[in-house]
Motif scaffolding. Structure first.
Motif, mmCIF file in Angstrom:
data_model
loop_
_atom_site.group_PDB
_atom_site.id
_atom_site.type_symbol
_atom_site.label_atom_id
_atom_site.label_comp_id
_atom_site.label_asym_id
_atom_site.label_seq_id
_atom_site.Cartn_x
_atom_site.Cartn_y
_atom_site.Cartn_z
ATOM 1 N N GLN A 1 0.848 -1.193 0.000
ATOM 2 C CA GLN A 1 0.000 0.000 0.000
ATOM 3 C C GLN A 1 0.883 1.242 0.000
ATOM 4 O O GLN A 1 1.980 1.229 0.556
ATOM 5 N N ASN B 1 0.773 3.829 1.727
ATOM 6 C CA ASN B 1 0.999 4.339 3.079
ATOM 7 C C ASN B 1 1.927 3.448 3.907
ATOM 8 O O ASN B 1 2.254 3.770 5.039
ATOM 9 N N SER C 1 -4.449 5.582 6.525
ATOM 10 C CA SER C 1 -4.016 6.501 5.469
ATOM 11 C C SER C 1 -4.831 7.787 5.537
ATOM 12 O O SER C 1 -5.917 7.827 6.128
ATOM 13 N N LYS C 2 -4.328 8.832 4.913
ATOM 14 C CA LYS C 2 -5.069 10.102 4.846
ATOM 15 C C LYS C 2 -6.417 9.913 4.169
ATOM 16 O O LYS C 2 -7.393 10.568 4.514
#
Length: 171
Positions: free
Chosen positions: A35, A37, A95-96
């Motif tokens: 991923q 992140n 994550s954001k």
């Protein structure tokens, strides 16, 4: 994708060479878990078979590291890849883009993934006993959500899936 025998042999070689981080990164690549992140693999103290702890560490919105036992690859391969996938779900959640704040929701989603592999379809099933454990842990976190609250309503259909899954494994 490599065969199970090839994967297990590679993991054994990494383990014998003391390259636990590289073994984990190999599995992440082989089973397409990576991923954006994800930061790195970190090591923790050795685990014993009764308690194998993997964690996703870092602040929401920042890169997340996964910490695994230095002897992780002494244990059953299918369990280790499922534990890595569980933590990678947490990487996504932190994550954001998602920023899932509530622990019960994060754990519910991660244990649900360990049962059904919807995000990571290449991950093999763990043993029947481990899958029953994962499903029961999912229900445990579902039951920790506010009763009949927004989260329980959001996951009501998945809860039915988990209950059916437990019933099918319990036969």
């Amino acid at each position: 994708m490599k065969s199970k025998a090839e994967i297990v042999q590679l993991l054994q070689t990494y383990h014998e060479l003391g390259q636990t981080e590289q073994a984990a990164l190999f599995l992440i690549d082989e089973f397409e878990l990576n991923q954006p992140n994800f930061a790195r693999i970190l090591l923790r103290e050795k685990a014993d078979p009764s308690y194998i702890l993997f964690t996703a560490e870092g602040e929401i919105g920042e890169p997340i590291s996964i910490r695994i036992p230095e002897n992780a690859f002494e244990f059953q391969f299918e369990l280790m890849i499922n534990l890595l996938a569980h933590e990678m779900v947490h990487v996504i959640q932190k994550s954001k883009l998602y920023s899932i704040q509530i622990r019960e929701e994060r754990e519910w989603q991660a244990y649900y993934e360990m049962c059904f592999h919807k995000l990571f379809p290449k991950v093999p099933n763990a043993s029947k006993g481990h899958r029953l454990f994962f499903a029961n842990k999912a229900l445990e976190y579902y039951n920790r959500m506010p009763k009949d609250g927004e989260l329980q309503q959001k996951y009501a259909n998945q809860k039915v899936e988990i209950e059916r899954f437990i019933a099918s494994l319990s036969k």
